[in-house]
Scaffold this motif. Structure first.
Motif, short mmCIF file in Angstrom:
data_model
loop_
_atom_site.label_atom_id
_atom_site.label_comp_id
_atom_site.label_asym_id
_atom_site.label_seq_id
_atom_site.Cartn_x
_atom_site.Cartn_y
_atom_site.Cartn_z
N ARG A 265 0.85 -1.18 0.00
CA ARG A 265 0.00 0.00 0.00
C ARG A 265 0.89 1.24 0.00
O ARG A 265 1.98 1.23 0.59
N ILE B 76 1.23 5.64 0.31
CA ILE B 76 0.68 6.92 0.78
C ILE B 76 1.22 8.01 -0.14
O ILE B 76 2.45 8.12 -0.32
N PHE C 190 0.00 1.79 9.09
CA PHE C 190 -0.25 3.03 8.36
C PHE C 190 -0.76 4.15 9.28
O PHE C 190 -0.57 5.33 8.97
N ILE D 290 1.31 7.66 8.96
CA ILE D 290 0.65 8.95 8.75
C ILE D 290 0.93 9.89 9.93
O ILE D 290 1.16 11.10 9.74
N VAL E 177 0.73 14.52 3.65
CA VAL E 177 0.02 13.67 2.69
C VAL E 177 -0.60 14.58 1.62
O VAL E 177 -1.18 15.64 1.94
N GLN F 103 -3.38 15.74 -0.71
CA GLN F 103 -4.83 15.64 -0.77
C GLN F 103 -5.34 16.65 -1.78
O GLN F 103 -4.97 17.84 -1.73
#
Length: 397
Positions: free
Chosen positions: A260, A262, A379, A383, A393, A395
């Motif tokens: 996964r 980020i 995770f 984060i 992060v 966005q």
């Protein structure tokens, strides 16, 4: 009284024939019940001595009833000729029907035995995940097919070879009619030899809307219990003709992959100052790494000479690179991850949605709930640590 009865029977031969015929039927019926009683008790005693049998197995299969049902037909076929007043044509008809009945019940007994053997084998080899249900069904079809040919031959009082010789012209029709059965049989043979799918496997087959555990493999179909507790059933041949994913390898390896990423806001990536390095050196998972990298950078920059005066020429550490080093050590310390499998933190191709920072590792469990919990904890930590390294992060607004 006996003399009067004899005179009555002699005066009316058809009554004598009916009495003898009725007596034959009643005697055959009683003989069948006696044989069934003897067989049931004999088989029960034999089964009690066998560890792999259960008492209700033979009772539910009801093999003794099917075998005993052959006895009345056999006695009628053998004794019909001794009944006085019976015409040869009628005797032949009764004999032919009785022979057909014997063949039918014999076939039913064979099929019941095959199914019983299949159940016992499946119970003893349940852990293997293999299923012989398809083979039992094939044997059942063959048994009934042979029985039908023999029954028709018995009814028309002809050799079964005559019927078999006439089947040659019907081969194309039979292949067309039993096309699915033949294809499923070939698929069952391939599955048995390669074991690409077994009962208990988790498979994903989007074309069949299947994503769950295989609970049944028969000659004609595969039944999958999906994770949403629905069922997907599709033809067995689809397993060898359609793409699917089998998760058995994951389960057998004992480790389930976490992969996964980020998305990192690329505008937050920067070089670290000496003050930053001093602060991060107090983190247990970075102390050795920073010390080692400082020495390597000092040696590299010393070789530059005067060019080292320009910051752009120097070898320096970035907050994103330090985060990767931190996460690799964090994953190495994590008790729920496999250290003997691939474990890394890497960048993926940057794009308009940021720079993906991917974690690639394997948990030490394959249980779904535990796996999701481990992945979420990792995770959550990643984060939460991003602001510590001055990262954010990405966005979309």
């Amino acid at each position: 009284m006996i003399e009067n009865l004899e005179r009555l029977l002699n005066a009316h031969p058809y009554i004598q024939t009916c009495v003898w015929f009725l007596g034959l039927i009643v005697g055959a019926w009683l003989a069948g019940h006696v044989v069934r009683f003897i067989l049931r008790h004999t088989i029960t005693r034999m089964v009690e001595r066998m560890r792999f049998f259960k008492g209700h197995d033979v009772e539910h299969a009801d093999i003794s009833t099917r075998i005993a049902s052959c006895i009345p037909a056999f006695l009628i076929s053998s004794g019909i000729g001794a009944v006085p007043g019976i015409s040869p044509a009628f005797a032949a008809f009764v004999r032919n029907v009785s022979d057909a009945v014997i063949i039918l019940f014999a076939a039913m007994a064979i099929v019941a035995t095959l199914r019983l053997c299949g159940q016992i084998w499946q119970r003893r080899h349940d852990d293997s995940g293999r299923s012989i249900k398809g083979y039992v069904q094939i044997a059942t079809i063959i048994t009934y097919g042979v029985a039908i040919i023999l029954m028709v031959a018995a009814l028309i009082d002809r050799s079964p070879l005559i019927l078999l010789s006439g089947l040659g012209a019907l081969t194309a029709v039979l292949i067309l009619v039993f096309q699915d059965t033949l294809l499923s049989f070939v698929a069952a043979l391939e599955l048995s030899s390669t074991e690409i799918v077994k009962v208990g496997d988790w498979i994903e087959m989007p074309a069949m809307n299947a994503n769950g555990e295989v609970i049944d493999l028969s000659l004609y179909s595969v039944t999958v219990r999906n994770w949403d507790n629905t069922y997907s059933t599709f033809p067995l041949r689809k397993i060898v003709s359609e793409p699917f994913k089998n998760w058995r390898g994951m389960a057998e390896s004992g480790g389930r992959r976490i992969i996964r990423a980020i998305p990192i806001d690329q505008t937050t990536v920067r070089f670290l100052t000496e003050e930053d390095l001093e602060k991060f050196s107090h983190l247990r998972r970075l102390t050795e790494h920073i010390s080692r990298e400082k020495q390597a950078m000092a040696e590299w920059n010393a070789k530059l000479g005067d060019a080292a005066q320009v910051p752009g020429n120097q070898r320096r550490m970035t907050n994103l690179g330090l985060l990767r080093a931190y996460l690799e050590n964090y994953l190495q310390d994590h008790p729920a991850l496999r250290k003997d499998m691939t474990l890394m933190v890497r960048h993926l191709d940057p794009g308009p949605t940021g720079l993906p920072l991917q974690i690639y590792c394997f948990t030490n469990t394959t249980q779904w709930i535990a796996y999701e919990g481990i992945q979420a904890d990792i995770f959550d930590h990643v984060i939460a640590m991003l602001p510590e390294f001055g990262l954010a992060v990405f966005q979309e607004n």
